[in-house]
Design an enzyme around this catalytic site. Structure first.
Site, mmCIF file in Angstrom:
data_model
loop_
_atom_site.group_PDB
_atom_site.id
_atom_site.type_symbol
_atom_site.label_atom_id
_atom_site.label_comp_id
_atom_site.label_asym_id
_atom_site.label_seq_id
_atom_site.Cartn_x
_atom_site.Cartn_y
_atom_site.Cartn_z
ATOM 1 N N LYS A 94 3.442 -14.782 -9.519
ATOM 2 C CA LYS A 94 3.177 -15.670 -8.600
ATOM 3 C C LYS A 94 1.365 -15.896 -8.498
ATOM 4 O O LYS A 94 1.041 -16.983 -8.455
ATOM 5 C CB LYS A 94 3.662 -15.314 -7.236
ATOM 6 C CG LYS A 94 5.244 -15.214 -7.235
ATOM 7 C CD LYS A 94 5.683 -14.845 -5.894
ATOM 8 C CE LYS A 94 5.527 -13.525 -5.402
ATOM 9 N NZ LYS A 94 5.835 -12.521 -5.813
ATOM 10 N N ARG A 169 10.109 -13.635 3.424
ATOM 11 C CA ARG A 169 10.483 -12.504 2.716
ATOM 12 C C ARG A 169 11.949 -12.048 3.268
ATOM 13 O O ARG A 169 12.497 -11.084 2.670
ATOM 14 C CB ARG A 169 9.821 -11.142 2.943
ATOM 15 C CG ARG A 169 8.395 -11.230 2.437
ATOM 16 C CD ARG A 169 8.651 -10.658 0.825
ATOM 17 N NE ARG A 169 7.784 -9.628 0.292
ATOM 18 C CZ ARG A 169 6.454 -9.660 0.192
ATOM 19 N NH1 ARG A 169 5.824 -10.766 0.309
ATOM 20 N NH2 ARG A 169 5.670 -8.620 -0.277
ATOM 21 N N ARG A 208 -1.344 -2.548 -13.366
ATOM 22 C CA ARG A 208 -2.224 -3.666 -12.927
ATOM 23 C C ARG A 208 -3.373 -3.223 -12.111
ATOM 24 O O ARG A 208 -3.448 -2.129 -11.282
ATOM 25 C CB ARG A 208 -1.536 -4.391 -11.873
ATOM 26 C CG ARG A 208 -2.128 -5.719 -11.245
ATOM 27 C CD ARG A 208 -1.231 -6.742 -10.591
ATOM 28 N NE ARG A 208 -0.496 -6.328 -9.361
ATOM 29 C CZ ARG A 208 0.371 -7.193 -8.621
ATOM 30 N NH1 ARG A 208 0.576 -8.200 -9.031
ATOM 31 N NH2 ARG A 208 0.820 -6.625 -7.598
ATOM 32 N N ARG A 262 9.725 -1.695 -2.842
ATOM 33 C CA ARG A 262 9.568 -3.066 -2.554
ATOM 34 C C ARG A 262 10.333 -3.880 -3.533
ATOM 35 O O ARG A 262 10.840 -5.083 -2.937
ATOM 36 C CB ARG A 262 8.085 -3.450 -3.286
ATOM 37 C CG ARG A 262 6.855 -3.096 -2.427
ATOM 38 C CD ARG A 262 5.915 -2.877 -3.410
ATOM 39 N NE ARG A 262 5.189 -4.189 -3.712
ATOM 40 C CZ ARG A 262 4.082 -4.413 -4.514
ATOM 41 N NH1 ARG A 262 3.670 -3.465 -5.278
ATOM 42 N NH2 ARG A 262 3.574 -5.371 -4.770
#
Ligand code: AMP
Length: 304
Positions: A94, A169, A208, A262
């Site tokens: 995203k 969410r 990341r 998550r």
């Protein structure tokens, strides 16, 4: 009879003057709501040059007591606002695709994650409430994020529309969003869902590293900074930003432990949002487990 016509024409003339006056206001550079010191990257993502538009003229006539006739005329002339939800699990891409969508549609990206991280960094009240739950990979309260978005979308750069990234969410947030948009005569116009299997996400997320000041994102395997020699262990000494040479960092919630939570939250609480919007025919699913350029080609096809 003549007097009535004269009155009607005078009223129409004053409305036209009000609309023209509003249209001739200078363009302004708008920055996001002050949740704390946002990073330059998130500011850039949210700052857009805007001029006055038909909806603004409508608001101007409302403020100046203008007639509904002017509103109707502007409504007919104006285009529908683009309210897009950029949907997908953490690591779906995203953050990489959003700047291209921003550029193409000239509307800002509103990332609740970026806003909350800026609030945490600034040590604001919102940041204090969000810090621990964010680090553990949990979700902050619906009320907190909804209030952030409610305030942010009133900014001038959102008048033509906006891209919601990381929000809603939960189905509850989606319902609250629908309600707040509905009150302004707007609605969600596109849900763009990026699809990537969980096992791919784990590798993407845990490798990341980001340059905090610019938001530039790197990966120990897929997008190495030039400072990381082949075979070297990624660390703050070996992971440096290509442009500034500054140390990169890993997000507090980009750990395997937090990611598990998550992803679970994504499947249990976030995915049901698709079923909420699917009946209205606005959901477009895109395979995001391919090269970023190919993902962008698919995205472009479904953008308004
Ligand atoms: P993101 O950058 O979108 O992955 O968001 C980072 C973290 O911020 C999430 O793991 C949550 O803790 C929090 N967060 C962001 N957006 C929301 C939201 N809409 N609802 C609840 N928590 C959120």
């Amino acid at each position: 009879m003549l007097g009535t016509d004269l009155l009607r024409h005078t009223a129409m003339l004053s409305v036209a003057v009000a609309v023209l006056g509003a249209l001739m206001q200078p363009a302004s550079l708008v920055q996001p709501a002050s949740l704390g010191a946002a990073s330059p990257a998130s500011l850039r993502r949210s700052a857009v040059m805007v001029g006055q538009d038909a909806p603004q003229a409508i608001r101007a006539t409302r403020l100046t007591g203008g007639s509904h006739r002017a509103e109707d005329a502007c409504m007919m002339a104006g285009s529908e606002k683009t309210v897009m939800i950029l949907f997908g699990p953490p690591g779906a891409g995203k953050g990489s695709q959003a700047p291209k969508i921003v550029e193409k549609l000239s509307i800002p990206q509103l990332s609740t994650g970026d806003m909350l991280r800026a609030a945490v960094a600034a040590g604001s009240e919102v940041g204090k409430q969000a810090k621990d739950v964010m680090a553990s990979g949990g979700l902050v309260s619906d009320e907190l994020v909804v209030s952030i978005i409610r305030e942010r979308i009133t900014e001038a750069d959102c008048k033509e529309g906006f891209i919601l990234d990381g929000f809603p969410r939960t189905v509850e947030q989606a319902k609250m969003l629908d309600e707040m948009l509905g009150a302004a005569g707007d609605k969600v116009s596109l849900v763009l869902a990026l699809e990537v299997p969980d096992e791919v996400l784990t590798e993407r997320i845990c490798g990341r590293w980001v340059h905090k000041a610019s938001g530039r994102s790197y990966h120990v395997k897929f997008a190495k900074p030039t400072s990381l020699a082949d075979g070297a262990t990624p660390s703050e000494e070996t992971m440096l930003d290509d442009e500034t040479g500054e140390a990169l960092m890993q997000r507090a919630d980009d750990t395997e432990e937090a990611l598990t939570k998550r992803l679970q939250g994504y499947h249990d609480q976030t995915v049901p949002i698709l079923a909420h919007y699917e009946p209205t025919g606005i959901v477009s699913k895109v395979d995001a487990n391919i090269k970023p350029e190919q993902v962008w080609t698919s995205i472009e096809k479904v953008l308004p």
